[in-house]
Design a protein around this motif. Structure first.
Motif, PDB file in Angstrom:
ATOM      1  N   GLN A 116       4.697 -10.963  15.262  1.00  0.00           N
ATOM      2  CA  GLN A 116       6.135 -10.791  15.055  1.00  0.00           C
ATOM      3  C   GLN A 116       6.670 -11.667  13.927  1.00  0.00           C
ATOM      4  N   ASP A 117       6.046 -12.831  13.715  1.00  0.00           N
ATOM      5  CA  ASP A 117       6.521 -13.738  12.683  1.00  0.00           C
ATOM      6  C   ASP A 117       5.788 -13.571  11.349  1.00  0.00           C
ATOM      7  N   ALA A 118       5.064 -12.480  11.183  1.00  0.00           N
ATOM      8  CA  ALA A 118       4.392 -12.225   9.908  1.00  0.00           C
ATOM      9  C   ALA A 118       5.430 -12.127   8.794  1.00  0.00           C
ATOM     10  N   PRO A 119       5.171 -12.732   7.639  1.00  0.00           N
ATOM     11  CA  PRO A 119       6.161 -12.717   6.556  1.00  0.00           C
ATOM     12  C   PRO A 119       6.312 -11.337   5.925  1.00  0.00           C
ATOM     13  N   LEU A 120       7.509 -11.069   5.417  1.00  0.00           N
ATOM     14  CA  LEU A 120       7.761  -9.804   4.743  1.00  0.00           C
ATOM     15  C   LEU A 120       6.843  -9.622   3.541  1.00  0.00           C
ATOM     16  N   SER A 121       6.469 -10.733   2.905  1.00  0.00           N
ATOM     17  CA  SER A 121       5.623 -10.636   1.716  1.00  0.00           C
ATOM     18  C   SER A 121       4.265 -10.013   2.048  1.00  0.00           C
ATOM     19  N   LEU A 122       3.707 -10.333   3.220  1.00  0.00           N
ATOM     20  CA  LEU A 122       2.429  -9.745   3.631  1.00  0.00           C
ATOM     21  C   LEU A 122       2.583  -8.248   3.863  1.00  0.00           C
ATOM     22  N   ILE A 123       3.667  -7.877   4.530  1.00  0.00           N
ATOM     23  CA  ILE A 123       3.931  -6.461   4.797  1.00  0.00           C
ATOM     24  C   ILE A 123       4.178  -5.712   3.495  1.00  0.00           C
ATOM     25  N   GLY A 124       4.932  -6.340   2.587  1.00  0.00           N
ATOM     26  CA  GLY A 124       5.201  -5.706   1.299  1.00  0.00           C
ATOM     27  C   GLY A 124       3.948  -5.521   0.477  1.00  0.00           C
ATOM     28  N   ASN A 125       3.040  -6.490   0.550  1.00  0.00           N
ATOM     29  CA  ASN A 125       1.793  -6.420  -0.215  1.00  0.00           C
ATOM     30  C   ASN A 125       0.966  -5.203   0.183  1.00  0.00           C
ATOM     31  N   PHE A 126       0.876  -4.951   1.488  1.00  0.00           N
ATOM     32  CA  PHE A 126       0.071  -3.827   1.962  1.00  0.00           C
ATOM     33  C   PHE A 126       0.885  -2.535   2.105  1.00  0.00           C
ATOM     34  N   GLY A 127       2.219  -2.647   2.026  1.00  0.00           N
ATOM     35  CA  GLY A 127       3.042  -1.464   2.233  1.00  0.00           C
ATOM     36  C   GLY A 127       3.659  -0.867   0.991  1.00  0.00           C
ATOM     37  N   PHE A 128       3.845  -1.677  -0.052  1.00  0.00           N
ATOM     38  CA  PHE A 128       4.544  -1.177  -1.236  1.00  0.00           C
ATOM     39  C   PHE A 128       3.755  -1.352  -2.525  1.00  0.00           C
ATOM     40  N   LYS A 129       2.476  -1.672  -2.425  1.00  0.00           N
ATOM     41  CA  LYS A 129       1.615  -1.760  -3.596  1.00  0.00           C
ATOM     42  C   LYS A 129       0.450  -0.794  -3.423  1.00  0.00           C
ATOM     43  N   SER A 130      -0.076  -0.321  -4.536  1.00  0.00           N
ATOM     44  CA  SER A 130      -1.170   0.643  -4.479  1.00  0.00           C
ATOM     45  C   SER A 130      -2.500  -0.050  -4.733  1.00  0.00           C
ATOM     46  N   GLY A 131      -3.474   0.259  -3.911  1.00  0.00           N
ATOM     47  CA  GLY A 131      -4.820  -0.273  -4.095  1.00  0.00           C
ATOM     48  C   GLY A 131      -5.480   0.269  -5.350  1.00  0.00           C
ATOM     49  N   ARG A 132      -4.907   1.310  -5.942  1.00  0.00           N
ATOM     50  CA  ARG A 132      -5.415   1.831  -7.212  1.00  0.00           C
ATOM     51  C   ARG A 132      -5.023   0.941  -8.383  1.00  0.00           C
ATOM     52  N   GLU A 133      -4.019   0.087  -8.147  1.00  0.00           N
ATOM     53  CA  GLU A 133      -3.493  -0.747  -9.238  1.00  0.00           C
ATOM     54  C   GLU A 133      -3.747  -2.233  -9.032  1.00  0.00           C
ATOM     55  N   VAL A 134      -3.812  -2.679  -7.782  1.00  0.00           N
ATOM     56  CA  VAL A 134      -3.998  -4.105  -7.500  1.00  0.00           C
ATOM     57  C   VAL A 134      -5.015  -4.286  -6.381  1.00  0.00           C
ATOM     58  N   ASN A 135      -5.577  -5.492  -6.318  1.00  0.00           N
ATOM     59  CA  ASN A 135      -6.440  -5.870  -5.201  1.00  0.00           C
ATOM     60  C   ASN A 135      -5.544  -6.475  -4.127  1.00  0.00           C
ATOM     61  N   LYS A 136      -5.264  -5.722  -3.088  1.00  0.00           N
ATOM     62  CA  LYS A 136      -4.340  -6.179  -2.057  1.00  0.00           C
ATOM     63  C   LYS A 136      -4.861  -7.388  -1.282  1.00  0.00           C
ATOM     64  N   PHE A 137      -6.147  -7.628  -1.340  1.00  0.00           N
ATOM     65  CA  PHE A 137      -6.725  -8.720  -0.562  1.00  0.00           C
ATOM     66  C   PHE A 137      -6.775 -10.035  -1.336  1.00  0.00           C
ATOM     67  N   GLU A 138      -6.367 -10.011  -2.590  1.00  0.00           N
ATOM     68  CA  GLU A 138      -6.353 -11.247  -3.374  1.00  0.00           C
ATOM     69  C   GLU A 138      -5.334 -12.219  -2.784  1.00  0.00           C
ATOM     70  N   GLY A 139      -5.775 -13.412  -2.417  1.00  0.00           N
ATOM     71  CA  GLY A 139      -4.894 -14.414  -1.831  1.00  0.00           C
ATOM     72  C   GLY A 139      -4.613 -14.211  -0.354  1.00  0.00           C
ATOM     73  N   VAL A 140      -5.250 -13.216   0.254  1.00  0.00           N
ATOM     74  CA  VAL A 140      -5.055 -12.916   1.685  1.00  0.00           C
ATOM     75  C   VAL A 140      -6.300 -13.347   2.457  1.00  0.00           C
ATOM     76  N   ASP A 141      -6.106 -14.035   3.585  1.00  0.00           N
ATOM     77  CA  ASP A 141      -7.235 -14.440   4.424  1.00  0.00           C
ATOM     78  C   ASP A 141      -7.734 -13.240   5.229  1.00  0.00           C
ATOM     79  N   TYR A 142      -9.009 -12.932   5.070  1.00  0.00           N
ATOM     80  CA  TYR A 142      -9.578 -11.811   5.817  1.00  0.00           C
ATOM     81  C   TYR A 142     -11.061 -12.048   6.061  1.00  0.00           C
ATOM     82  N   GLN A 143     -11.612 -11.295   6.988  1.00  0.00           N
ATOM     83  CA  GLN A 143     -13.044 -11.339   7.273  1.00  0.00           C
ATOM     84  C   GLN A 143     -13.569  -9.915   7.372  1.00  0.00           C
TER      85      GLN A 143
END
Length: 228
Positions: free
Chosen positions: A69-96
């Motif tokens: 619930q407290d996830a920042p809008l920036s994280l949601i915007g990164n995966f919701g309003f950017k295209s993976g054809r143009e940017v690497n959405k995982f850059e700077g994001v912690d994932y496994q």
């Protein structure tokens, strides 16, 4: 017909990920639901134009990261309003990477599930992917993000490719001093400010620092227009 009635349907908010060979991609979705228990089966609805749709079609795999619930809008915007054809959405994001080689976001999420596609259902603009859960893990306790909370409390916007997208009804009597992002539709309300980014309630748009950007999609102030 009043399209606002559709807003009364309950949704969550998730990051759906998949892969194509060594490439990975993800997107925001709010249509994820469990279908059966034995075997555990879930379904997601993905727009056919999205890169994630292409990846799921290719690999027959998808993963779901449940947003906190407290996830920042920036994280949601990164995966919701950017295209993976143009940017690497995982850059700077912690994932496994999970057992199936699928990425799941590890920050600001409560759990993840991996699934193998069993069936695809054509839903005109979207495909409903039905998958058997092959792996799942709870990452931390907390309240999951709901669409209602995202929309009403965090004042987030929804991409036009989302299955639940409905054009916003704007009350002209209540838009004084509000500015709307021309890219993602986020509305800056002076009465609410942007506390998540250090802007106190009561701050007019004109008083925002030049360094301020849209908390959802990251564009600058020049991309906002006064609501009339």
């Amino acid at each position: 017909m009043d399209p606002r009635a559709l807003h009364k349907i309950s949704y969550g908010l998730y990051i759906i990920t998949s892969r194509k060979g060594d490439q990975i991609n993800g997107q925001i979705a709010n249509t994820v639901f469990q279908i059966s228990n034995e075997p555990p089966t879930i379904a997601v609805s993905i727009n056919k134009k999205n890169l994630t749709h292409e990846f799921i079609k290719d690999s027959k795999l998808f993963a779901v990261s449940v947003l906190a619930q407290d996830a920042p809008l920036s994280l949601i915007g990164n995966f919701g309003f950017k295209s993976g054809r143009e940017v690497n959405k995982f850059e700077g994001v912690d994932y496994q990477l999970g057992d199936s080689g699928l990425p799941h976001v590890t920050t600001d999420t409560l759990a993840y599930l991996e699934a193998r596609v069993l069936q695809e259902v054509d839903a005109v603009t979207h495909t409903i992917f039905i998958g058997e859960v092959t792996a799942a893990e709870v990452l931390k306790d907390g309240a999951p993000m709901t669409y209602a909370y995202y929309h009403e409390v965090k004042r987030g916007s929804v991409p036009k490719t989302a299955p639940s997208f409905v054009p916003e009804f704007k009350d002209k009597k209540a838009v004084s001093g509000k500015y709307e992002c021309s890219v993602c539709g986020y509305v800056y309300d002076p009465a609410a400010g942007d506390p998540e980014n250090g802007v106190e309630p009561g701050t007019p748009f004109e008083a925002l620092p030049e360094s301020w950007v849209c908390p959802v999609c990251g564009v600058d102030k020049a991309s906002f227009k006064l609501l009339k």
